[in-house]
Design a protein around this motif. Structure first.
Motif, PDB file in Angstrom:
ATOM      1  N   GLY A  81       0.732  -1.182  -0.146  1.00  0.00           N
ATOM      2  CA  GLY A  81       0.069   0.017  -0.070  1.00  0.00           C
ATOM      3  C   GLY A  81       0.804   1.313   0.098  1.00  0.00           C
ATOM      4  O   GLY A  81       1.964   1.161   0.480  1.00  0.00           O
ATOM      5  N   GLY A  82       0.367   2.346  -0.639  1.00  0.00           N
ATOM      6  CA  GLY A  82       0.965   3.589  -0.754  1.00  0.00           C
ATOM      7  C   GLY A  82       0.795   4.593   0.372  1.00  0.00           C
ATOM      8  O   GLY A  82       1.141   5.762  -0.048  1.00  0.00           O
ATOM      9  N   TYR A  83      -0.028   4.212   1.441  1.00  0.00           N
ATOM     10  CA  TYR A  83      -0.385   5.275   2.374  1.00  0.00           C
ATOM     11  C   TYR A  83       0.178   4.944   3.679  1.00  0.00           C
ATOM     12  O   TYR A  83      -0.393   5.246   4.862  1.00  0.00           O
ATOM     13  CB  TYR A  83      -1.869   5.281   2.460  1.00  0.00           C
ATOM     14  N   LYS A  84       1.427   4.385   3.647  1.00  0.00           N
ATOM     15  CA  LYS A  84       2.156   4.185   5.089  1.00  0.00           C
ATOM     16  C   LYS A  84       2.297   5.444   5.787  1.00  0.00           C
ATOM     17  O   LYS A  84       2.568   5.362   6.869  1.00  0.00           O
ATOM     18  CB  LYS A  84       3.422   3.300   4.757  1.00  0.00           C
ATOM     19  N   PHE A  85       2.479   6.473   5.009  1.00  0.00           N
ATOM     20  CA  PHE A  85       2.532   7.731   5.874  1.00  0.00           C
ATOM     21  C   PHE A  85       1.457   8.120   6.894  1.00  0.00           C
ATOM     22  O   PHE A  85       1.513   9.209   7.696  1.00  0.00           O
ATOM     23  CB  PHE A  85       2.768   9.111   4.794  1.00  0.00           C
ATOM     24  N   MET A  86       0.285   7.454   6.549  1.00  0.00           N
ATOM     25  CA  MET A  86      -0.752   7.755   7.540  1.00  0.00           C
ATOM     26  C   MET A  86      -0.556   6.988   8.890  1.00  0.00           C
ATOM     27  O   MET A  86      -1.061   7.356  10.100  1.00  0.00           O
ATOM     28  CB  MET A  86      -2.131   6.924   7.058  1.00  0.00           C
ATOM     29  N   ASP A  87       0.582   6.067   8.698  1.00  0.00           N
ATOM     30  CA  ASP A  87       0.801   5.354  10.120  1.00  0.00           C
ATOM     31  C   ASP A  87       2.202   6.059  10.784  1.00  0.00           C
ATOM     32  O   ASP A  87       2.314   6.135  12.075  1.00  0.00           O
ATOM     33  CB  ASP A  87       1.280   3.891   9.825  1.00  0.00           C
ATOM     34  N   ASP A  88       3.220   6.448   9.979  1.00  0.00           N
ATOM     35  CA  ASP A  88       4.331   6.912  10.337  1.00  0.00           C
ATOM     36  C   ASP A  88       4.339   8.378  10.383  1.00  0.00           C
ATOM     37  O   ASP A  88       5.459   9.126  10.912  1.00  0.00           O
ATOM     38  CB  ASP A  88       5.684   6.438   9.516  1.00  0.00           C
ATOM     39  N   TYR A  89       3.278   9.121   9.973  1.00  0.00           N
ATOM     40  CA  TYR A  89       3.209  10.499  10.138  1.00  0.00           C
ATOM     41  C   TYR A  89       4.376  11.261   9.699  1.00  0.00           C
ATOM     42  O   TYR A  89       4.792  12.380  10.214  1.00  0.00           O
ATOM     43  CB  TYR A  89       2.592  10.912  11.697  1.00  0.00           C
ATOM     44  N   SER A  90       4.748  10.978   8.489  1.00  0.00           N
ATOM     45  CA  SER A  90       5.880  11.518   7.800  1.00  0.00           C
ATOM     46  C   SER A  90       5.394  12.860   6.954  1.00  0.00           C
ATOM     47  O   SER A  90       4.004  12.984   6.836  1.00  0.00           O
ATOM     48  CB  SER A  90       6.620  10.777   6.649  1.00  0.00           C
ATOM     49  N   THR A  91       6.322  13.419   6.498  1.00  0.00           N
ATOM     50  CA  THR A  91       6.030  14.688   5.664  1.00  0.00           C
ATOM     51  C   THR A  91       5.104  14.386   4.345  1.00  0.00           C
ATOM     52  O   THR A  91       4.506  15.085   3.767  1.00  0.00           O
ATOM     53  CB  THR A  91       7.087  15.426   5.116  1.00  0.00           C
ATOM     54  N   ALA A  92       5.089  13.047   4.098  1.00  0.00           N
ATOM     55  CA  ALA A  92       4.322  12.665   2.824  1.00  0.00           C
ATOM     56  C   ALA A  92       2.677  12.745   3.075  1.00  0.00           C
ATOM     57  O   ALA A  92       1.971  12.674   2.223  1.00  0.00           O
ATOM     58  CB  ALA A  92       4.645  11.202   2.542  1.00  0.00           C
ATOM     59  N   LEU A  93       2.452  12.895   4.579  1.00  0.00           N
ATOM     60  CA  LEU A  93       1.103  13.129   4.958  1.00  0.00           C
ATOM     61  C   LEU A  93       0.757  14.537   4.548  1.00  0.00           C
ATOM     62  O   LEU A  93       1.208  15.447   5.458  1.00  0.00           O
ATOM     63  CB  LEU A  93       0.700  12.613   6.294  1.00  0.00           C
ATOM     64  N   ASN A  94       0.496  14.849   3.467  1.00  0.00           N
ATOM     65  CA  ASN A  94       0.175  16.286   3.128  1.00  0.00           C
ATOM     66  C   ASN A  94      -1.204  16.533   2.254  1.00  0.00           C
ATOM     67  O   ASN A  94      -1.860  15.505   2.312  1.00  0.00           O
ATOM     68  CB  ASN A  94       1.145  16.944   2.392  1.00  0.00           C
ATOM     69  N   ALA A  95      -1.410  17.891   2.109  1.00  0.00           N
ATOM     70  CA  ALA A  95      -2.680  18.141   1.345  1.00  0.00           C
ATOM     71  C   ALA A  95      -3.017  17.508   0.035  1.00  0.00           C
ATOM     72  O   ALA A  95      -4.266  17.578  -0.756  1.00  0.00           O
ATOM     73  CB  ALA A  95      -2.618  19.676   1.351  1.00  0.00           C
ATOM     74  N   SER A  96      -1.928  16.701  -0.525  1.00  0.00           N
ATOM     75  CA  SER A  96      -1.961  16.394  -2.030  1.00  0.00           C
ATOM     76  C   SER A  96      -2.434  14.602  -1.599  1.00  0.00           C
ATOM     77  O   SER A  96      -2.859  13.800  -2.932  1.00  0.00           O
ATOM     78  CB  SER A  96      -0.785  16.305  -2.728  1.00  0.00           C
ATOM     79  N   ALA A  97      -2.570  14.227  -0.661  1.00  0.00           N
ATOM     80  CA  ALA A  97      -2.931  12.867  -0.281  1.00  0.00           C
ATOM     81  C   ALA A  97      -4.263  12.550  -0.953  1.00  0.00           C
ATOM     82  O   ALA A  97      -5.096  13.155  -0.820  1.00  0.00           O
ATOM     83  CB  ALA A  97      -2.959  12.343   0.860  1.00  0.00           C
ATOM     84  N   GLY A  98      -4.410  11.677  -2.086  1.00  0.00           N
ATOM     85  CA  GLY A  98      -5.634  11.399  -2.862  1.00  0.00           C
ATOM     86  C   GLY A  98      -6.938  10.953  -1.854  1.00  0.00           C
ATOM     87  O   GLY A  98      -7.821  11.348  -2.157  1.00  0.00           O
ATOM     88  N   TYR A  99      -6.595  10.039  -0.868  1.00  0.00           N
ATOM     89  CA  TYR A  99      -7.809   9.433  -0.003  1.00  0.00           C
ATOM     90  C   TYR A  99      -8.419  10.545   0.636  1.00  0.00           C
ATOM     91  O   TYR A  99      -9.477  10.672   1.044  1.00  0.00           O
ATOM     92  CB  TYR A  99      -7.211   8.525   0.869  1.00  0.00           C
ATOM     93  N   LEU A 100      -7.800  11.860   0.914  1.00  0.00           N
ATOM     94  CA  LEU A 100      -8.397  13.029   1.769  1.00  0.00           C
ATOM     95  C   LEU A 100      -9.174  13.628   0.825  1.00  0.00           C
ATOM     96  O   LEU A 100     -10.347  14.205   1.094  1.00  0.00           O
ATOM     97  CB  LEU A 100      -7.163  13.847   2.310  1.00  0.00           C
ATOM     98  N   TYR A 101      -8.672  13.833  -0.494  1.00  0.00           N
ATOM     99  CA  TYR A 101      -9.712  14.471  -1.536  1.00  0.00           C
ATOM    100  C   TYR A 101     -10.949  13.638  -1.855  1.00  0.00           C
ATOM    101  O   TYR A 101     -12.029  14.161  -1.682  1.00  0.00           O
ATOM    102  CB  TYR A 101      -8.977  14.860  -2.687  1.00  0.00           C
TER     103      TYR A 101
END
Length: 511
Positions: A81-101
């Motif tokens: 999966g490409g959303y591991k940043f939702m777990d490690d809270y890295s800077t990849a968790l940002n306003a461009s994340a597709g699931y948020l939109y």
């Protein structure tokens, strides 16, 4: 918000074409689409069904699971999966994340569909009780979509009227103000719905009271929350099933413990993407010489694995452990049988050099699975689109809401009786589970019990945010949570929403 407007418009177009295609009755083709659909009671009913349909984007979808499960105290990411940043809270968790939109547009599509009905229903000739019933359903659903939006994003755009055309000047409304609107909507549903409904899956008074209790908690109206929850428990037609396992029996989905479920159906034509929860908690067991098998998890997506904290949270007599976790796998590949083993024997795992166990390890690739979403009716292990209904509200959840509300209202001696009722039901046959005392009832105890009872059922991230415990518990219990900060109690506003705004639309702090 342009996409949700487009989605809603296309939904109306498709619905109108579907209604008209089988009739030779002359139509006014120049009538605007909503007016053509919502011209009578039948059209309103179809519209209400459309408001429900948006729930499938939240419950049983990879998006819904990711935004509520990963990065909590009880689930960390798996290998894929490409959303591991939702777990490690890295800077990849940002306003461009597709699931948020996607979540943003999904919820606003539901809200706009609800508002469209509410703006038009008073002009339709129909029985007044039926009119209020439809209003109650869509007002409940509007509040439900706003629950998701405000818990994920905080202050968001609030509207209670149909959106026509492109709107670029909408600002953010304080979430507390939206919660009050949600409370009003849900109270209207309580006042205008019955305990039962002829069509299973529609909102009832019980579901509305449960949602009212949760909304009251957000508004710190603890007495109101406790009162609403108690009404569900004491006045509704619901009951805790004697065995926890019975709640998740595939052949017992319409049971007395379910207050509200999102419907899936064993018909691919009408099932959309289906309930895909069967895949996301399943480890990559097929990389260890086993064949994919619907009875061992099916197709492994390895998105979420339980944290060590969650694995060790259960008392030895707690039946919920065996219902929740898949910890054993069985040899099913005749071409890859170890010496001395036969088909059906329990797999023996190499845990560490010289150490073996029949209990699966807990690594990114091979970890414990979650059985609550199993669907043995899928035609093949490759199928993702399951048919199991998704339980949104259960009575045991209501008991725990009552316990939390009473504790916060300074009445722990009353609250602990509700929590202990849930624990008592969870005991294995012939055993007992130790109850808590009033002195032991605190927010961590409530959250621990919610994990045991509701783990893996979507909602954990929102529970942690709602109770103010996200940062502390993720840091303490999630091995990947070192980067989490207070800013992460809100998601970033989707950048596309801000780009389309012609008025200031501030981003959440820290993003």
């Amino acid at each position: 918000m342009q996409r949700y407007k487009l989605f809603t418009f296309l939904f109306f177009i498709c619905s109108w074409l579907g209604i008209s295609s089988c009739s030779l009755e002359e139509k006014n083709l120049y009538k605007p689409v909503p007016e053509a659909i919502y011209s009578d009671a039948a059209g309103i009913n179809n519209g209400v069904t459309g408001v429900y349909s948006q729930l499938r984007g939240l419950y049983g979808s990879q998006k819904g699971f990711t935004l509520t499960t990963m990065g909590t105290d009880i689930f960390q990411h798996g290998k894929d999966g490409g959303y591991k940043f939702m777990d490690d809270y890295s800077t990849a968790l940002n306003a461009s994340a597709g699931y948020l939109y996607d979540l943003w547009t999904n919820c606003y599509a539901g809200i706009n569909a609800a508002n469209t009905i509410l703006d038009r229903i008073d002009a339709i000739t129909m029985d007044e009780a039926l009119r209020n019933h439809y209003k109650a359903e869509v007002r409940f659903l509007r509040a439900h979509y706003y629950y998701w939006l405000t818990l994920q994003f905080g202050d968001v755009v609030y509207t209670d009227h149909e959106t026509k055309g492109v709107v670029t000047n909408a600002g953010r409304t304080p979430k507390a103000d939206i919660w009050k609107k949600m409370q009003e909507d849900t109270q209207f549903a309580v006042d205008n719905l019955d305990w039962t409904t002829q069509e299973y899956g529609r909102i009832t008074k019980g579901a509305a009271l449960h949602q009212l209790a949760v909304t009251d908690l957000l508004l710190k109206d603890y007495t109101g929350a406790a009162t609403a929850a108690a009404k569900v428990i004491n006045e509704g037609p619901y009951q805790l099933l004697p065995a926890y396992a019975s709640v998740f029996d595939y052949n017992n989905q319409k049971n007395a413990e379910v207050l509200f479920a999102v419907q899936y159906i064993n018909n691919a034509l009408f099932n959309g993407d289906g309930n895909q929860g069967n895949a996301f908690f399943t480890p990559a067991y097929d990389q260890f010489g086993l064949l994919r098998d619907v009875n061992q998890g099916g197709r492994p997506y390895t998105r979420f694995r339980p944290t060590p904290f969650f694995r060790n949270l259960f008392d030895k007599n707690d039946s919920r452990f065996d219902v929740t976790f898949r910890i054993y796998w069985f040899y099913n590949n005749p071409a890859n049988l170890p010496a001395g083993k036969k088909l059906g024997d329990t797999v023996v795992w190499q845990i560490s050099p010289g150490v073996t166990s029949t209990i699966a390890p807990n690594t990114d690739n091979m970890h414990w699975g979650i059985k609550k979403h199993d669907d043995p009716t899928r035609a093949s292990p490759q199928d993702l689109n399951g048919f199991r209904d998704y339980f949104v509200y259960r009575l045991s959840d209501t008991y725990l809401i009552a316990a939390e509300a009473l504790m916060l209202d300074g009445k722990p001696e009353q609250g602990v009786t509700y929590l202990n009722k849930v624990r008592s039901r969870a005991a294995k046959p012939g055993t007992t589970m130790p109850g808590l005392t009033a002195a032991q009832l605190n927010m961590d105890a409530v959250l621990d019990e919610r994990a045991r009872e509701l783990g893996g059922e979507e909602g954990r991230w929102m529970d942690l945010v709602r109770t103010g415990k996200l940062v502390d518990r993720v840091k303490l219990y999630n091995p990947n949570g070192a980067n989490i900060k207070p800013i992460h109690a809100l998601r970033p506003i989707p950048q596309s929403q801000r780009d389309l705004s012609t008025v200031p639309f501030p981003q959440n702090d820290g993003y």
